[in-house]
Design a protein around this motif. Structure first.
Motif, PDB file in Angstrom:
ATOM      1  N   LEU A  90       0.831  -1.200   0.000  1.00 53.53           N
ATOM      2  CA  LEU A  90       0.000   0.000   0.000  1.00 53.53           C
ATOM      3  C   LEU A  90       0.865   1.249   0.000  1.00 53.53           C
ATOM      4  O   LEU A  90       1.748   1.406   0.850  1.00 53.53           O
ATOM      5  CB  LEU A  90      -0.901   0.001   1.238  1.00 53.53           C
ATOM      6  CG  LEU A  90      -1.794   1.228   1.426  1.00 53.53           C
ATOM      7  CD1 LEU A  90      -2.866   1.292   0.344  1.00 53.53           C
ATOM      8  CD2 LEU A  90      -2.439   1.211   2.810  1.00 53.53           C
ATOM      9  N   VAL A  91       0.596   2.154  -0.936  1.00 57.17           N
ATOM     10  CA  VAL A  91       1.284   3.441  -0.976  1.00 57.17           C
ATOM     11  C   VAL A  91       0.562   4.432  -0.076  1.00 57.17           C
ATOM     12  O   VAL A  91      -0.662   4.551  -0.108  1.00 57.17           O
ATOM     13  CB  VAL A  91       1.321   3.997  -2.415  1.00 57.17           C
ATOM     14  CG1 VAL A  91       1.820   5.446  -2.418  1.00 57.17           C
ATOM     15  CG2 VAL A  91       2.197   3.140  -3.302  1.00 57.17           C
ATOM     16  N   GLU A  92       1.332   5.157   0.734  1.00 55.00           N
ATOM     17  CA  GLU A  92       0.835   6.307   1.493  1.00 55.00           C
ATOM     18  C   GLU A  92       1.360   7.561   0.806  1.00 55.00           C
ATOM     19  O   GLU A  92       2.569   7.694   0.583  1.00 55.00           O
ATOM     20  CB  GLU A  92       1.332   6.267   2.931  1.00 55.00           C
ATOM     21  CG  GLU A  92       0.647   5.228   3.798  1.00 55.00           C
ATOM     22  CD  GLU A  92      -0.607   5.778   4.472  1.00 55.00           C
ATOM     23  OE1 GLU A  92      -1.205   6.734   3.951  1.00 55.00           O
ATOM     24  OE2 GLU A  92      -0.973   5.242   5.529  1.00 55.00           O
ATOM     25  N   ALA A  93       0.455   8.480   0.448  1.00 52.21           N
ATOM     26  CA  ALA A  93       0.851   9.683  -0.297  1.00 52.21           C
ATOM     27  C   ALA A  93       0.287  10.926   0.381  1.00 52.21           C
ATOM     28  O   ALA A  93      -0.566  11.623  -0.173  1.00 52.21           O
ATOM     29  CB  ALA A  93       0.379   9.586  -1.733  1.00 52.21           C
ATOM     30  N   ASN A  94       0.780  11.206   1.568  1.00 48.05           N
ATOM     31  CA  ASN A  94       0.315  12.361   2.345  1.00 48.05           C
ATOM     32  C   ASN A  94       1.254  13.541   2.089  1.00 48.05           C
ATOM     33  O   ASN A  94       2.417  13.532   2.499  1.00 48.05           O
ATOM     34  CB  ASN A  94       0.284  12.013   3.832  1.00 48.05           C
ATOM     35  CG  ASN A  94      -0.404  13.075   4.665  1.00 48.05           C
ATOM     36  OD1 ASN A  94      -0.578  14.214   4.232  1.00 48.05           O
ATOM     37  ND2 ASN A  94      -0.794  12.722   5.876  1.00 48.05           N
ATOM     38  N   ARG A  95       0.737  14.584   1.416  1.00 48.09           N
ATOM     39  CA  ARG A  95       1.564  15.740   1.068  1.00 48.09           C
ATOM     40  C   ARG A  95       1.842  16.656   2.258  1.00 48.09           C
ATOM     41  O   ARG A  95       2.729  17.514   2.191  1.00 48.09           O
ATOM     42  CB  ARG A  95       0.876  16.577  -0.004  1.00 48.09           C
ATOM     43  CG  ARG A  95       0.490  15.843  -1.261  1.00 48.09           C
ATOM     44  CD  ARG A  95      -0.223  16.803  -2.194  1.00 48.09           C
ATOM     45  NE  ARG A  95      -0.883  16.121  -3.301  1.00 48.09           N
ATOM     46  CZ  ARG A  95      -1.619  16.735  -4.206  1.00 48.09           C
ATOM     47  NH1 ARG A  95      -1.783  18.049  -4.140  1.00 48.09           N
ATOM     48  NH2 ARG A  95      -2.197  16.063  -5.171  1.00 48.09           N
ATOM     49  N   GLN A  96       1.079  16.514   3.325  1.00 46.08           N
ATOM     50  CA  GLN A  96       1.221  17.429   4.458  1.00 46.08           C
ATOM     51  C   GLN A  96       2.571  17.260   5.160  1.00 46.08           C
ATOM     52  O   GLN A  96       3.189  16.193   5.100  1.00 46.08           O
ATOM     53  CB  GLN A  96       0.092  17.193   5.467  1.00 46.08           C
ATOM     54  CG  GLN A  96      -1.304  17.364   4.892  1.00 46.08           C
ATOM     55  CD  GLN A  96      -1.531  18.753   4.333  1.00 46.08           C
ATOM     56  OE1 GLN A  96      -1.178  19.749   4.960  1.00 46.08           O
ATOM     57  NE2 GLN A  96      -2.114  18.826   3.139  1.00 46.08           N
ATOM     58  N   GLU A  97       3.024  18.325   5.792  1.00 47.92           N
ATOM     59  CA  GLU A  97       4.287  18.295   6.530  1.00 47.92           C
ATOM     60  C   GLU A  97       4.262  17.149   7.534  1.00 47.92           C
ATOM     61  O   GLU A  97       3.346  17.025   8.343  1.00 47.92           O
ATOM     62  CB  GLU A  97       4.491  19.619   7.273  1.00 47.92           C
ATOM     63  CG  GLU A  97       5.833  19.742   7.968  1.00 47.92           C
ATOM     64  CD  GLU A  97       6.978  19.970   6.994  1.00 47.92           C
ATOM     65  OE1 GLU A  97       8.049  19.366   7.213  1.00 47.92           O
ATOM     66  OE2 GLU A  97       6.797  20.734   6.035  1.00 47.92           O
TER      67      GLU A  97
ATOM     68  N   ALA B 202       7.087   1.535  -8.750  1.00 48.00           N
ATOM     69  CA  ALA B 202       6.359   2.645  -8.140  1.00 48.00           C
ATOM     70  C   ALA B 202       6.643   3.939  -8.880  1.00 48.00           C
ATOM     71  O   ALA B 202       7.806   4.346  -9.016  1.00 48.00           O
ATOM     72  CB  ALA B 202       6.760   2.792  -6.667  1.00 48.00           C
ATOM     73  N   SER B 203       5.593   4.605  -9.372  1.00 46.70           N
ATOM     74  CA  SER B 203       5.732   5.914 -10.019  1.00 46.70           C
ATOM     75  C   SER B 203       5.763   6.980  -8.938  1.00 46.70           C
ATOM     76  O   SER B 203       4.775   7.168  -8.220  1.00 46.70           O
ATOM     77  CB  SER B 203       4.557   6.162 -10.968  1.00 46.70           C
ATOM     78  OG  SER B 203       4.584   5.258 -12.044  1.00 46.70           O
TER      79      SER B 203
ATOM     80  N   SER C 191      10.063   9.864   1.800  1.00 52.51           N
ATOM     81  CA  SER C 191      10.210  11.157   2.475  1.00 52.51           C
ATOM     82  C   SER C 191      11.655  11.649   2.385  1.00 52.51           C
ATOM     83  O   SER C 191      12.591  10.851   2.426  1.00 52.51           O
ATOM     84  CB  SER C 191       9.810  11.031   3.936  1.00 52.51           C
ATOM     85  OG  SER C 191       8.441  10.685   4.038  1.00 52.51           O
ATOM     86  N   PRO C 192      11.847  12.975   2.306  1.00 51.91           N
ATOM     87  CA  PRO C 192      10.860  14.057   2.309  1.00 51.91           C
ATOM     88  C   PRO C 192      10.333  14.412   0.913  1.00 51.91           C
ATOM     89  O   PRO C 192       9.660  15.413   0.742  1.00 51.91           O
ATOM     90  CB  PRO C 192      11.641  15.221   2.894  1.00 51.91           C
ATOM     91  CG  PRO C 192      13.034  15.007   2.372  1.00 51.91           C
ATOM     92  CD  PRO C 192      13.238  13.517   2.358  1.00 51.91           C
ATOM     93  N   GLY C 193      10.634  13.569  -0.080  1.00 47.58           N
ATOM     94  CA  GLY C 193      10.177  13.836  -1.435  1.00 47.58           C
ATOM     95  C   GLY C 193       8.746  13.391  -1.650  1.00 47.58           C
ATOM     96  O   GLY C 193       8.051  12.959  -0.715  1.00 47.58           O
ATOM     97  N   ARG C 194       8.294  13.494  -2.903  1.00 46.25           N
ATOM     98  CA  ARG C 194       6.930  13.071  -3.245  1.00 46.25           C
ATOM     99  C   ARG C 194       6.847  11.555  -3.243  1.00 46.25           C
ATOM    100  O   ARG C 194       7.683  10.854  -3.795  1.00 46.25           O
ATOM    101  CB  ARG C 194       6.541  13.604  -4.623  1.00 46.25           C
ATOM    102  CG  ARG C 194       5.196  13.067  -5.127  1.00 46.25           C
ATOM    103  CD  ARG C 194       4.839  13.652  -6.476  1.00 46.25           C
ATOM    104  NE  ARG C 194       3.644  13.031  -7.029  1.00 46.25           N
ATOM    105  CZ  ARG C 194       3.628  12.161  -8.040  1.00 46.25           C
ATOM    106  NH1 ARG C 194       4.778  11.829  -8.616  1.00 46.25           N
ATOM    107  NH2 ARG C 194       2.496  11.644  -8.474  1.00 46.25           N
ATOM    108  N   SER C 195       5.817  11.033  -2.624  1.00 45.40           N
ATOM    109  CA  SER C 195       5.602   9.596  -2.557  1.00 45.40           C
ATOM    110  C   SER C 195       5.169   9.040  -3.900  1.00 45.40           C
ATOM    111  O   SER C 195       5.012   9.765  -4.891  1.00 45.40           O
ATOM    112  CB  SER C 195       4.563   9.265  -1.488  1.00 45.40           C
ATOM    113  OG  SER C 195       4.489   7.858  -1.276  1.00 45.40           O
ATOM    114  N   ALA C 196       4.934   7.755  -3.929  1.00 45.47           N
ATOM    115  CA  ALA C 196       4.476   7.096  -5.144  1.00 45.47           C
ATOM    116  C   ALA C 196       2.995   7.368  -5.372  1.00 45.47           C
ATOM    117  O   ALA C 196       2.268   7.810  -4.485  1.00 45.47           O
ATOM    118  CB  ALA C 196       4.736   5.601  -5.060  1.00 45.47           C
ATOM    119  N   ASP C 197       2.579   7.098  -6.596  1.00 43.26           N
ATOM    120  CA  ASP C 197       1.173   7.145  -6.986  1.00 43.26           C
ATOM    121  C   ASP C 197       0.792   5.727  -7.402  1.00 43.26           C
ATOM    122  O   ASP C 197       0.457   4.905  -6.570  1.00 43.26           O
ATOM    123  CB  ASP C 197       1.001   8.167  -8.110  1.00 43.26           C
ATOM    124  CG  ASP C 197      -0.451   8.462  -8.429  1.00 43.26           C
ATOM    125  OD1 ASP C 197      -1.305   7.594  -8.178  1.00 43.26           O
ATOM    126  OD2 ASP C 197      -0.747   9.551  -8.953  1.00 43.26           O
TER     127      ASP C 197
END
Length: 241
Positions: free
Chosen positions: A116-123, A168-169, A150-156
């Motif tokens: 499962l990908v977690e993609a939380n943009r919040q700090e 993972a993209s 982290s701290p980059g953009r997670s996968a989609d």
């Protein structure tokens, strides 16, 4: 109705996550959140899920299946993961606070792991891939963090090959006004079942969003990014999950 995650099942029917909120600069759309199944020969569509416990879904995002034909999908806005055993038969297998912003989802070839990908943009938000033991009854347990973006953009989007390696993209080429940094470059990250980064496929355009295997030998990886579609050959065949 626009669609997010797509899947072709074992009978050649199209499974679609629909109606999730879609937002880009100057554009914000929202439809009817649901998961549908369409017979591509006849065009007949049926709704597999649009509510849980009489409450509407908030934003189905991605979908996969196991060897028994059971479907698993993420509700990004609703912070939940569901299993569909049959039309209207819905079980919630993960929910907040145990997960935050679930996005891509995959099941291992032997049906023993759920990723499962977690993609939380919040700090401070989770930007990672979780690995769970998938039990025969379709429930999960024993969560481990497989890979942290982290701290980059997670996968989609997330795909998997026959040897259980994940594709993972993830990442960014330019900042987009969030706390996500450029430490995670835009591309496809090939990650082993033990969490080791095996390969990185760079993509020159934002946002790299999804990927899927195809072709006669299932060794062509198709990658969506921005307004373009890319493809790359792989050594190991992928699965159509």
């Amino acid at each position: 109705m626009w669609q997010m995650g797509l899947l072709i099942d074992s009978q050649g029917r199209l499974i679609a996550c629909e109606g999730a909120e879609f937002e880009r600069p100057g554009v914000k759309l929202r439809g009817e959140p649901r998961v549908t199944r369409t017979d591509l020969k006849t065009g007949k569509m049926e709704v597999l899920a649009d509510n849980y416990d009489h409450k509407p879904l908030q934003g189905p995002n991605d979908v996969t299946m196991d060897g028994h034909g059971r479907l698993y999908f993420t509700d990004f806005a609703g912070a939940a993961v569901y299993r569909i055993d049959a039309p209207g038969r819905l079980t919630r297998i993960l929910a907040a606070p145990d997960i935050q912003r679930p996005n891509g989802i995959q099941v291992s070839p032997d049906d023993t792991k759920l990723y499962l990908v977690e993609a939380n943009r919040q700090e401070g938000g989770a930007r990672l891939i979780r690995s769970y033991d998938l039990h025969p009854d379709g429930m999960v347990g024993n969560m481990r963090v497989l890979y942290d973006f982290s701290p980059g953009r997670s996968a989609d989007g997330l795909s998997i090959d026959r040897e259980s390696n994940l594709y993972a993209s993830a990442g960014l080429n330019q900042r987009r006004g969030t706390s996500e940094t450029l430490d995670t470059k835009a591309g496809v990250y090939v990650i082993s079942p033990s969490g080791k980064l095996l390969k990185f496929i760079p993509i020159p355009e934002d946002l790299v969003t999804n990927n899927a295997f195809g072709g006669p030998d299932m060794k062509t990886l198709y990658i969506t990014a921005g307004k373009n579609l890319y493809k790359v050959r792989t050594e190991i065949p992928g699965l159509s999950r």
